[in-house]
Design a protein around this motif. Structure first.
Motif, short mmCIF file in Angstrom:
data_model
loop_
_atom_site.label_atom_id
_atom_site.label_comp_id
_atom_site.label_asym_id
_atom_site.label_seq_id
_atom_site.Cartn_x
_atom_site.Cartn_y
_atom_site.Cartn_z
N CYS A 61 -1.85 -13.94 7.51
CA CYS A 61 -1.56 -13.75 6.08
C CYS A 61 -1.09 -12.32 5.84
N ASN A 62 -0.27 -12.16 4.84
CA ASN A 62 0.20 -10.84 4.44
C ASN A 62 -0.72 -10.31 3.35
N VAL A 63 -1.29 -9.14 3.58
CA VAL A 63 -2.22 -8.56 2.62
C VAL A 63 -1.91 -7.08 2.43
N SER A 64 -2.40 -6.53 1.32
CA SER A 64 -2.24 -5.10 1.08
C SER A 64 -3.26 -4.33 1.91
N ALA A 65 -3.14 -3.02 1.92
CA ALA A 65 -4.08 -2.18 2.68
C ALA A 65 -5.51 -2.34 2.17
N ILE A 66 -5.67 -2.43 0.86
CA ILE A 66 -7.01 -2.61 0.29
C ILE A 66 -7.57 -3.98 0.66
N GLN A 67 -6.75 -5.02 0.55
CA GLN A 67 -7.21 -6.36 0.92
C GLN A 67 -7.58 -6.41 2.40
N GLN A 90 -14.42 3.04 -9.38
CA GLN A 90 -15.78 2.67 -9.00
C GLN A 90 -16.16 1.30 -9.56
N ALA A 91 -15.75 1.02 -10.78
CA ALA A 91 -16.08 -0.27 -11.40
C ALA A 91 -15.43 -1.42 -10.63
N ASP A 92 -14.16 -1.25 -10.25
CA ASP A 92 -13.47 -2.30 -9.51
C ASP A 92 -14.07 -2.49 -8.12
N ALA A 93 -14.36 -1.38 -7.44
CA ALA A 93 -14.96 -1.46 -6.10
C ALA A 93 -16.33 -2.12 -6.18
N ALA A 94 -17.09 -1.80 -7.21
CA ALA A 94 -18.42 -2.41 -7.38
C ALA A 94 -18.30 -3.91 -7.58
N ASN A 113 -12.88 6.22 -2.13
CA ASN A 113 -12.41 7.46 -1.51
C ASN A 113 -11.09 7.32 -0.78
N ILE A 114 -10.92 6.25 -0.04
CA ILE A 114 -9.74 6.10 0.80
C ILE A 114 -8.59 5.42 0.07
N HIS A 115 -8.91 4.38 -0.69
CA HIS A 115 -7.85 3.58 -1.30
C HIS A 115 -7.65 3.85 -2.78
N GLY A 116 -8.45 4.75 -3.36
CA GLY A 116 -8.24 5.14 -4.75
C GLY A 116 -8.64 4.10 -5.78
#
Length: 190
Positions: free
Chosen positions: A21-27, A63-67, A57-60
């Motif tokens: 599958c093709n994914v972004s760096a964050i995915q 905090q709310a989205d990462a949580a 820290n790495i992917h910008g």
């Protein structure tokens, strides 16, 4: 895919099924850690918090989205980031937090992380086994003093007090010392 590929090469297989599958760096960062767990087990809470911190820290990512993505409370992410900042500051002053220092105690040190004269002494206090509540109280009292030299002197006195409390030549925290003294007194009275 890496594990399957290595296993296929060991078995001399020329073909084996794979999902591409093709994914972004964050995915990719999220999927790589989630799919490479032993026997499909879910990551521990600590792993998910660490991965959320990496996403910030790495992917910008916020905090709310990462949580939300990692299914952890947002406060855990900011707390872990504070602990990381404290650890970096402590390394800069040539100290190290011991393995028995709790995360909560390490977070308490964040109030003095930019005060290079107080941080090494506060680190020593935490390494002496001072609880997070005790540490918070001592740091609050130190910061109430007007000058930097008074603050250093206050923390140095607290450190000297902690170093003086020993049982059989070993250092221990105040509650343990009180318990030992109490037990000895009870035995003597008996």
């Amino acid at each position: 895919g890496n594990h399957r590929h290595a296993a296929g090469l060991n078995l001399k297989a020329t073909e084996f099924p794979a999902i591409c599958c093709n994914v972004s760096a964050i995915q990719f960062a999220i999927l790589a850690r989630r799919l490479n767990r032993a026997n499909g087990r879910r990551e521990s809470r600590a792993d998910r918090i660490q991965q959320a911190v990496d996403l910030v820290n790495i992917h910008g990512m916020s905090q709310a989205d990462a949580a939300e993505v990692m299914d952890v409370p947002p406060g855990c992410i900011s707390g872990e980031m504070r602990v990381m900042e404290v650890q970096k500051a402590i390394v800069k002053v040539g100290k190290k937090l011991g393995p028995k220092v709790s995360r909560t105690a390490a977070m308490q040190l964040s109030v003095v992380r930019n005060e290079m004269s107080l941080l090494p002494i506060a680190c020593d206090l935490a390494n002496r086994g001072m609880s997070a509540d005790e540490l918070q109280k001592v740091l609050r009292n130190a910061r109430a003093h007007g000058t930097e030299s008074e603050r250093v002197e206050h923390l140095q006195k607290e450190l000297t007090k902690r170093e003086a409390i020993k049982v059989n030549g070993r250092q221990c925290s105040s509650p343990i010392a009180r318990a030992v003294r109490s037990s000895v007194s009870q035995l003597q009275n008996s």
